[in-house]
Design a protein around this motif. Structure first.
Motif, PDB file in Angstrom:
ATOM      1  N   ARG A  63      -8.281 -69.377 -57.009  1.00 23.66           N
ATOM      2  CA  ARG A  63      -9.141 -68.254 -56.662  1.00 23.66           C
ATOM      3  C   ARG A  63      -8.559 -66.910 -56.956  1.00 23.66           C
ATOM      4  N   SER A  64      -7.038 -66.628 -56.593  1.00 17.86           N
ATOM      5  CA  SER A  64      -6.247 -65.693 -56.969  1.00 17.86           C
ATOM      6  C   SER A  64      -6.345 -65.208 -58.333  1.00 17.86           C
ATOM      7  N   GLU A  65      -6.417 -66.148 -59.141  1.00 16.27           N
ATOM      8  CA  GLU A  65      -6.496 -65.878 -60.808  1.00 16.27           C
ATOM      9  C   GLU A  65      -7.689 -65.104 -61.341  1.00 16.27           C
ATOM     10  N   ALA A  66      -8.861 -65.642 -60.704  1.00 16.71           N
ATOM     11  CA  ALA A  66     -10.164 -65.304 -61.028  1.00 16.71           C
ATOM     12  C   ALA A  66     -10.291 -63.868 -60.217  1.00 16.71           C
ATOM     13  N   ILE A  67      -9.707 -63.300 -59.235  1.00 17.56           N
ATOM     14  CA  ILE A  67      -9.531 -62.154 -58.672  1.00 17.56           C
ATOM     15  C   ILE A  67      -8.977 -61.381 -59.661  1.00 17.56           C
ATOM     16  N   ARG A  68      -7.375 -61.573 -59.919  1.00 15.14           N
ATOM     17  CA  ARG A  68      -6.676 -61.058 -60.780  1.00 15.14           C
ATOM     18  C   ARG A  68      -7.227 -60.636 -62.082  1.00 15.14           C
ATOM     19  N   LEU A  69      -7.970 -61.372 -62.461  1.00 20.29           N
ATOM     20  CA  LEU A  69      -8.697 -61.084 -63.928  1.00 20.29           C
ATOM     21  C   LEU A  69      -9.821 -60.265 -63.643  1.00 20.29           C
ATOM     22  N   GLY A  70     -10.294 -60.058 -62.532  1.00 20.19           N
ATOM     23  CA  GLY A  70     -11.537 -59.178 -62.348  1.00 20.19           C
ATOM     24  C   GLY A  70     -12.679 -59.904 -62.488  1.00 20.19           C
ATOM     25  N   LEU A  71     -12.721 -61.247 -62.663  1.00 14.28           N
ATOM     26  CA  LEU A  71     -14.020 -62.023 -62.636  1.00 14.28           C
ATOM     27  C   LEU A  71     -14.826 -61.940 -61.252  1.00 14.28           C
ATOM     28  N   ILE A  72     -14.156 -61.813 -60.012  1.00 19.97           N
ATOM     29  CA  ILE A  72     -14.630 -61.554 -58.943  1.00 19.97           C
ATOM     30  C   ILE A  72     -13.908 -60.696 -58.113  1.00 19.97           C
ATOM     31  N   GLY A  73     -14.720 -60.268 -57.002  1.00 28.25           N
ATOM     32  CA  GLY A  73     -13.859 -59.278 -56.169  1.00 28.25           C
ATOM     33  C   GLY A  73     -13.166 -59.843 -55.095  1.00 28.25           C
ATOM     34  N   ALA A  74     -12.114 -59.264 -54.266  1.00 25.27           N
ATOM     35  CA  ALA A  74     -11.569 -59.869 -53.159  1.00 25.27           C
ATOM     36  C   ALA A  74     -12.337 -59.901 -52.012  1.00 25.27           C
TER      37      ALA A  74
END
Length: 67
Positions: free
Chosen positions: A56-67
């Motif tokens: 999940r941290s990668e999806a957040i880092r890439l801006g695909l989802i919010g934290a």
């Protein structure tokens, strides 16, 4: 699964990671491109046993989802 259920998979707050085929489907990335990103260090994967998972941290880092 319907198209909407794939889109909602990125927004599920309980989701901790995605198997590679699912990640490729969600992001429209091909297998060779995904592994190039991993090899370059642009995309991090973790292993659960022998199964690579995009955390999940990668999806957040890439801006695909919010934290």
């Amino acid at each position: 699964m319907t198209r909407n259920s794939h889109d909602n998979s990125l927004k599920n707050p309980d989701r901790l990671g995605w198997r590679l085929p699912e990640w490729m489907r969600l992001t429209g990335t091909s297998r060779p491109t995904l592994w190039r990103q991993v090899k370059r260090g642009d995309l991090k994967v973790i292993y659960v046993g022998r199964m690579p998972i995009v955390p999940r941290s990668e999806a957040i880092r890439l801006g695909l989802i919010g934290a």
